[in-house]
Scaffold this active site. Structure first.
Site, PDB file in Angstrom:
ATOM      1  N   ARG A   1     -46.026 -36.141  73.000  1.00 12.98           N
ATOM      2  CA  ARG A   1     -44.745 -36.087  73.687  1.00 12.98           C
ATOM      3  C   ARG A   1     -44.364 -37.342  74.461  1.00 12.98           C
ATOM      4  O   ARG A   1     -43.177 -37.623  74.585  1.00 12.98           O
ATOM      5  CB  ARG A   1     -44.729 -34.857  74.610  1.00 12.98           C
ATOM      6  CG  ARG A   1     -44.672 -33.572  73.792  1.00 12.98           C
ATOM      7  CD  ARG A   1     -45.116 -32.386  74.590  1.00 12.98           C
ATOM      8  NE  ARG A   1     -46.545 -32.437  74.864  1.00 12.98           N
ATOM      9  CZ  ARG A   1     -47.211 -31.489  75.515  1.00 12.98           C
ATOM     10  NH1 ARG A   1     -46.561 -30.439  75.980  1.00 12.98           N
ATOM     11  NH2 ARG A   1     -48.511 -31.593  75.717  1.00 12.98           N
TER      12      ARG A   1
ATOM     13  N   ASP B   1     -54.578 -32.501  60.654  1.00 13.01           N
ATOM     14  CA  ASP B   1     -55.345 -31.800  61.695  1.00 13.01           C
ATOM     15  C   ASP B   1     -55.346 -30.305  61.409  1.00 13.01           C
ATOM     16  O   ASP B   1     -54.665 -29.528  62.076  1.00 13.01           O
ATOM     17  CB  ASP B   1     -54.705 -32.121  63.056  1.00 13.01           C
ATOM     18  CG  ASP B   1     -55.531 -31.614  64.220  1.00 13.01           C
ATOM     19  OD1 ASP B   1     -56.722 -31.289  64.010  1.00 13.01           O
ATOM     20  OD2 ASP B   1     -54.990 -31.542  65.340  1.00 13.01           O
TER      21      ASP B   1
ATOM     22  N   THR C   1     -60.668 -27.648  73.785  1.00 12.13           N
ATOM     23  CA  THR C   1     -60.493 -27.812  75.234  1.00 12.13           C
ATOM     24  C   THR C   1     -59.780 -26.613  75.864  1.00 12.13           C
ATOM     25  O   THR C   1     -59.722 -26.503  77.077  1.00 12.13           O
ATOM     26  CB  THR C   1     -59.712 -29.097  75.557  1.00 12.13           C
ATOM     27  OG1 THR C   1     -58.555 -29.131  74.733  1.00 12.13           O
ATOM     28  CG2 THR C   1     -60.545 -30.332  75.319  1.00 12.13           C
TER      29      THR C   1
ATOM     30  N   ASP D   1     -64.385 -22.311  57.257  1.00 13.35           N
ATOM     31  CA  ASP D   1     -64.479 -21.237  56.264  1.00 13.35           C
ATOM     32  C   ASP D   1     -65.854 -21.333  55.609  1.00 13.35           C
ATOM     33  O   ASP D   1     -66.679 -22.161  56.032  1.00 13.35           O
ATOM     34  CB  ASP D   1     -63.345 -21.396  55.227  1.00 13.35           C
ATOM     35  CG  ASP D   1     -62.957 -20.066  54.582  1.00 13.35           C
ATOM     36  OD1 ASP D   1     -63.866 -19.242  54.311  1.00 13.35           O
ATOM     37  OD2 ASP D   1     -61.763 -19.844  54.351  1.00 13.35           O
TER      38      ASP D   1
ATOM     39  N   LYS E   1     -58.274 -28.434  61.168  1.00 17.01           N
ATOM     40  CA  LYS E   1     -59.466 -27.816  61.775  1.00 17.01           C
ATOM     41  C   LYS E   1     -60.031 -26.728  60.847  1.00 17.01           C
ATOM     42  O   LYS E   1     -60.088 -25.540  61.198  1.00 17.01           O
ATOM     43  CB  LYS E   1     -59.130 -27.225  63.151  1.00 17.01           C
ATOM     44  CG  LYS E   1     -58.694 -28.290  64.156  1.00 17.01           C
ATOM     45  CD  LYS E   1     -58.539 -27.729  65.551  1.00 17.01           C
ATOM     46  CE  LYS E   1     -58.104 -28.775  66.544  1.00 17.01           C
ATOM     47  NZ  LYS E   1     -56.713 -29.271  66.357  1.00 17.01           N
TER      48      LYS E   1
ATOM     49  N   LYS F   1     -50.050 -37.810  62.787  1.00 16.56           N
ATOM     50  CA  LYS F   1     -50.848 -36.590  62.715  1.00 16.56           C
ATOM     51  C   LYS F   1     -49.966 -35.404  62.337  1.00 16.56           C
ATOM     52  O   LYS F   1     -48.963 -35.135  62.994  1.00 16.56           O
ATOM     53  CB  LYS F   1     -51.519 -36.310  64.067  1.00 16.56           C
ATOM     54  CG  LYS F   1     -52.383 -35.044  64.050  1.00 16.56           C
ATOM     55  CD  LYS F   1     -53.249 -34.953  65.281  1.00 16.56           C
ATOM     56  CE  LYS F   1     -52.617 -34.207  66.421  1.00 16.56           C
ATOM     57  NZ  LYS F   1     -52.607 -32.729  66.258  1.00 16.56           N
TER      58      LYS F   1
HETATM   59  O1  C5P Z   1     -49.865 -33.778  74.807  1.00 16.45           O
HETATM   60  P1  C5P Z   1     -49.404 -34.509  73.583  1.00 16.45           P
HETATM   61  O2  C5P Z   1     -47.995 -34.167  73.200  1.00 16.45           O
HETATM   62  O3  C5P Z   1     -49.643 -36.006  73.666  1.00 16.45           O
HETATM   63  O4  C5P Z   1     -50.361 -33.939  72.425  1.00 16.45           O
HETATM   64  C1  C5P Z   1     -50.634 -34.655  71.269  1.00 16.45           C
HETATM   65  C2  C5P Z   1     -51.488 -33.888  70.301  1.00 16.45           C
HETATM   66  O5  C5P Z   1     -52.845 -33.779  70.744  1.00 16.45           O
HETATM   67  C3  C5P Z   1     -51.026 -32.481  69.990  1.00 16.45           C
HETATM   68  O6  C5P Z   1     -50.903 -32.398  68.562  1.00 16.45           O
HETATM   69  C4  C5P Z   1     -52.133 -31.598  70.490  1.00 16.45           C
HETATM   70  O7  C5P Z   1     -52.324 -30.488  69.649  1.00 16.45           O
HETATM   71  C5  C5P Z   1     -53.341 -32.499  70.422  1.00 16.45           C
HETATM   72  N1  C5P Z   1     -54.449 -32.095  71.297  1.00 16.45           N
HETATM   73  C6  C5P Z   1     -54.351 -32.134  72.649  1.00 16.45           C
HETATM   74  N2  C5P Z   1     -55.368 -31.808  73.468  1.00 16.45           N
HETATM   75  C7  C5P Z   1     -56.506 -31.436  72.965  1.00 16.45           C
HETATM   76  C8  C5P Z   1     -56.660 -31.379  71.579  1.00 16.45           C
HETATM   77  C9  C5P Z   1     -55.610 -31.713  70.776  1.00 16.45           C
HETATM   78  O8  C5P Z   1     -53.310 -32.476  73.169  1.00 16.45           O
HETATM   79  N3  C5P Z   1     -57.476 -31.149  73.775  1.00 16.45           N
END
Ligand code: C5P
Length: 228
Positions: free
Chosen positions: A204, A58, A113, A63, A60, A31
């Site tokens: 992460r 991603d 979220t 427009d 989003k 992603k």
């Molecule tokens: O928390 P983590 O490092 O796993 O996040 C992974 C991806 O998910 C990030 O690119 C974050 O922007 C996206 N994301 C998220 N929670 C959401 C929507 C998107 O963690 N509610």
């Protein structure tokens, strides 16, 4: 099928390349979000595609319809696999028109979220957040998008509304025992898949791991799946 998409939340292309190199034995889907896109753009996206990786862009998009349609045409031409747009009817219809018969899949983002009830009222919606979410899921279905991005806690409900054939892509998953970071509403990868997710976006937990490849394999083991 391997459902893991690794989030390349990086400042530079070289940092992202390191993560791709460290995980490419176990994952083939990445992603690219706004940060990396702003830093390295379509050039880096095309580099990933040239390396036979699938790309979830991603961005989003939100427009006027004609601008979204034209941008989507360009993204479809590049060979990107998934593109996100906000779940506004005009925006979604334009993206679906722009992707045409290409392989690009359009995913709708319903209610971010990060927004709570106070934010929703401030934005001018007189609804409970849950009602706005339900409305947007239904509008997404009507607009003919290919799927939705949904949190692990809503994926079961969205699967019931969307039916079996839509792609449900779920970020915010954490294995039991993994560091949650700033994610508050998490579920385990296995729970999200059991509730109906098609793909899991993992950031992460893998990208900050000492051995990212091993971290992916541990999630696949949890899911009782192999890498390919
Ligand atoms: O928390 P983590 O490092 O796993 O996040 C992974 C991806 O998910 C990030 O690119 C974050 O922007 C996206 N994301 C998220 N929670 C959401 C929507 C998107 O963690 N509610």
């Amino acid at each position: 099928m391997n459902p893991i998409i690794i989030a390349l939340d990086c400042e530079t292309a070289s940092e992202a390349r390191k993560i791709v190199d460290a995980t490419s034995k176990s994952v083939g889907f990445y992603k690219v979000g706004l940060e990396l896109y702003a830093a390295a753009g379509m050039e880096f996206v095309k580099e990933l595609i040239k390396r036979r990786k699938k790309v979830f862009l991603d961005l989003k998009l939100h427009d006027i319809g004609e601008t979204v349609r034209r941008a989507t045409v360009q993204i479809a031409k590049s060979g990107v696999s998934f593109l996100t747009v906000h779940a506004e009817p005009q925006v979604m219809r334009a993206a679906v028109a722009g992707r045409g018969s290409s392989k690009l899949k359009i995913l709708a983002v319903t209610v971010l979220t990060s927004l709570d009830q106070v934010d929703i009222h401030e934005m001018g919606y007189p609804y409970a957040i849950r009602k706005l979410f339900d409305l947007r899921v239904r509008n997404a279905m009507r607009a003919g998008v290919d799927g939705l991005v949904c949190s692990p806690l809503e994926v079961g409900d969205v699967r019931r509304i969307a039916g079996g054939d839509k792609l449900l892509v779920t970020p915010g998953v954490r294995s039991a025992g993994a560091v949650k970071g700033d994610q508050k509403r998490v579920a385990t990868p296995a729970q999200a898949m059991a509730d109906g997710a098609s793909y899991l976006v993992v950031g992460r937990q893998v990208t900050h791991a000492v051995d990212p490849n091993k971290a992916v394999r541990e999630i696949l083991d949890e899911l009782k799946l192999s890498a390919r």
